[in-house]
Design a protein around this motif. Structure first.
Motif: not given
Length: 155
Positions: A53, A57, A61-62, A65, A77
């Motif tokens: 992360c 984040e 979110d991580a 991504r 997400k």
């Protein structure tokens, strides 16, 4: 030579950490009863898709991504289901540059209705969906093996 060596609950051989605990997000990606794994370039081991992360984040979110970066797939997400946090202090990654991290991993789940068309990233050698039987015959990063055992093989 590997860029990283992984340790899990190995107090005899694992080096002492040199860095603060590091938060990571990984995914149990399934499709028709199979689990997606990546063959990592940094260690030549199979592992779950995901990574660290960034400072700003959340885990969701991580993983969103990392899914884009490692698979070329955009998944919102909020579509990821939080499955479990693995926070035992014996989950260690020792890098060739001398940094040694304790890893705290948040695991998310996502089930594909059909096998997606993926783009392999520079971090991976191969992406593949495995059956439960096939997984028993491959080398998985020790920091992911117990996660695969609990959240995929035992289901």
């Amino acid at each position: 030579m590997s860029i990283v060596t992984f340790y899990h609950c190995d107090p005899k051989d694992a080096p002492k950490t040199t860095m603060p605990a590091h938060l990571g997000a990984n995914a149990i990606f399934t499709c028709q009863g199979k689990l997606l794994l990546e063959k990592r370039r940094d260690s030549d081991l199979w592992g779950l898709v995901g990574g660290g992360c960034k400072k700003t984040e959340t885990g969701r979110d991580a993983i969103a991504r990392e899914t884009w970066e490692e698979l070329g797939l955009r998944i919102p997400k909020d579509r990821f289901e939080k499955l479990k946090v693995y926070d035992d202090p014996g989950r260690i990654a020792a890098f060739r540059d001398g940094s040694i991290w304790r890893m705290v991993i948040v695991v998310y789940g996502y089930d594909f209705p059909e096998e997606p068309k993926m783009t392999i990233s520079s971090e991976s050698k191969e992406l593949r969906f495995f059956t439960k039987e096939e997984i028993r015959d491959i080398r998985i990063a020790v920091t992911h093996q117990d996660i695969v055992d609990e959240l995929f093989l035992q289901k």
